[in-house]
Design an enzyme around this catalytic site. Structure first.
Site, PDB file in Angstrom:
ATOM      1  N   ARG A 101       0.883  -1.170   0.000  1.00 51.25           N
ATOM      2  CA  ARG A 101       0.000   0.000   0.000  1.00 51.25           C
ATOM      3  C   ARG A 101       0.915   1.212   0.000  1.00 51.25           C
ATOM      4  NH1 ARG A 101      -5.385   1.241   3.415  1.00 51.25           N
ATOM      5  NH2 ARG A 101      -6.064  -0.220   1.816  1.00 51.25           N
ATOM      6  N   HIS A 128      -7.302   0.603  -6.543  1.00 49.37           N
ATOM      7  CA  HIS A 128      -7.462  -0.307  -5.394  1.00 49.37           C
ATOM      8  C   HIS A 128      -8.091  -1.605  -5.931  1.00 49.37           C
ATOM      9  CE1 HIS A 128      -7.626  -1.649  -1.396  1.00 49.37           C
ATOM     10  NE2 HIS A 128      -8.502  -0.822  -0.863  1.00 49.37           N
ATOM     11  N   GLN A 131      -9.760  -4.397  -3.580  1.00 49.02           N
ATOM     12  CA  GLN A 131     -11.041  -3.953  -3.041  1.00 49.02           C
ATOM     13  C   GLN A 131     -12.168  -4.241  -4.041  1.00 49.02           C
ATOM     14  OE1 GLN A 131     -11.915  -2.010  -0.039  1.00 49.02           O
ATOM     15  NE2 GLN A 131     -13.905  -2.689  -0.808  1.00 49.02           N
ATOM     16  N   ASP A 227     -17.404   6.312  -1.169  1.00 52.22           N
ATOM     17  CA  ASP A 227     -16.068   6.258  -0.550  1.00 52.22           C
ATOM     18  C   ASP A 227     -15.899   7.585   0.192  1.00 52.22           C
ATOM     19  OD1 ASP A 227     -13.368   5.817   0.024  1.00 52.22           O
ATOM     20  OD2 ASP A 227     -12.666   6.053  -2.038  1.00 52.22           O
ATOM     21  N   CYS A 267     -16.462   1.047   0.707  1.00 51.95           N
ATOM     22  CA  CYS A 267     -15.210   0.284   0.881  1.00 51.95           C
ATOM     23  C   CYS A 267     -14.732   0.329   2.325  1.00 51.95           C
ATOM     24  CB  CYS A 267     -14.146   0.822  -0.063  1.00 51.95           C
ATOM     25  SG  CYS A 267     -13.859   2.594   0.099  1.00 51.95           S
ATOM     26  N   ARG A 295     -13.517  -9.208   1.440  1.00 49.82           N
ATOM     27  CA  ARG A 295     -12.101  -8.924   1.179  1.00 49.82           C
ATOM     28  C   ARG A 295     -11.277 -10.185   1.462  1.00 49.82           C
ATOM     29  NH1 ARG A 295     -10.132  -3.708   1.215  1.00 49.82           N
ATOM     30  NH2 ARG A 295      -8.250  -4.756   0.457  1.00 49.82           N
TER      31      ARG A 295
END
Ligand code: CP
Ligand code: NVA
Length: 308
Positions: A101, A128, A131, A227, A267, A295
């Site tokens: 990340r 991402h 995700q 988001d 998310c 996830r």
């Protein structure tokens, strides 16, 4: 066989996305704990905070029989100037895979360029992808779509900041041929180069992509996805963004415009009272927290696909 990386959704042809989603659904339903990664290690390198990505990848690795290794950037020689090139060469000699990340997408690309092990993007300023695989899995689950083809009839609406999450959603919609509307305030919409890349796919996949700042485009949505308004790295803009994004909140009024079977996705982490109300978080807890759980299943499928 040459190693493959997951830096962007575009690294996965439709066939591979379908295979990963199929595997994720199978792993979830069978609660199958494989032992295939016995003795294997995954490096987890995080430049920014994480709850879901960090824990889902760690648990996934353990449940597959392998071991996650946390790489504290501040404690690594990277923080004293060791190059990505040299770090990647060294880590490749110890590990079987590396999840990163990072602030800059280009840094993850550089890691991938010099690593001889698969590099997985666990969120950058650009995408991402892990995700979004879990998100599409969640849409399939809640809208009872057994196959990807059944998803084409589902109107997905993303409302908010067109940043990394929205970019990956756009990419997967373009590759799979989905119906996606992205609603963002002016100035926070999909960047031209990001849209142009998606449009290269839409002609052949028949994806229905709409980019607008008009909230009424939420009409008849089967999925509403949001988001945070201020992503990690943009904290200095928080005050300004709160004002600009206020009309784009996911609230009860917005949901009235959607289809009666609409689900809400986020998310996470969520800021109740900003991009989504507490009322909507509670009402749609089932889809939002199943999305978070997925996830784990999706990340297991990703690891099985990339780490040989
Ligand atoms: N959605 C997501 O990536 O969450 P974390 O930032 O907690 O990993
Ligand atoms: N867009 C958000 C996603 C967090 C998972 C961010 O980058 O902070």
């Amino acid at each position: 066989m040459a190693k493959k990386d997951l830096l962007s959704i575009y690294d996965l042809p439709a066939k591979e996305i379908k295979a990963i989603l199929g595997k994720a659904i199978e792993l979830k339903s069978k609660k199958k704990y494989l032992d295939v990664f016995k003795g294997k290690t995954l490096g987890i390198l995080l430049e920014k905070p994480s709850t879901r990505t960090m824990v889902s990848f760690s648990v996934a690795m353990v449940q597959l029989g392998g071991v996650p290794i946390f790489l504290n950037v501040e404690k690594m020689q990277r923080s004293r100037g060791e190059s990505i090139h040299d770090t990647a060469l060294v880590l490749s000699r110890f590990l079987d895979g590396l999840m990163i990340r990072a602030f800059n997408h280009t840094d993850v690309e550089e890691f991938a360029k010099y690593s001889t092990i698969p590099v997985i993007n666990g969120l950058t300023d650009y995408e991402h992808p892990c995700q979004i695989l879990a998100d599409i899995m969640t849409v399939m689950e809640f809208h009872k779509a057994k196959k990807i083809e059944a998803l084409k009839k589902i109107k997905i609406v993303f409302i908010g900041d067109s940043n990394n999450v929205a970019n990956s959603l756009l990419a997967i919609a373009a590759v799979l041929g989905l119906d996606l509307t992205i609603i963002s305030p002016e100035g926070y919409s999909t960047k031209k180069e990001v849209l142009n890349k998606a449009l290269k796919y839409t002609a052949s996949t028949d994806a229905e992509i709409k980019i607008t700042s008009d909230i009424s485009a939420v009409k008849d949505a089967d999925v509403i996805y949001t988001d945070v308004w201020t992503s990690m790295g943009f904290e200095s803009e928080e005050k300004k963004r709160k004002k600009i994004f206020a009309p784009y909140q996911v609230n009860i009024e917005l949901l009235k415009k959607a289809s009666s079977k609409c689900i809400v996705l986020h998310c996470l982490p969520a800021l109740r009272g900003e991009e989504i109300t507490a009322e909507i978080m509670d009402k749609y807890e089932s889809s939002i927290f199943t999305q978070a759980e997925n996830r784990l299943h999706a990340q297991k499928a990703v690891l099985l696909h990339f780490i040989k």
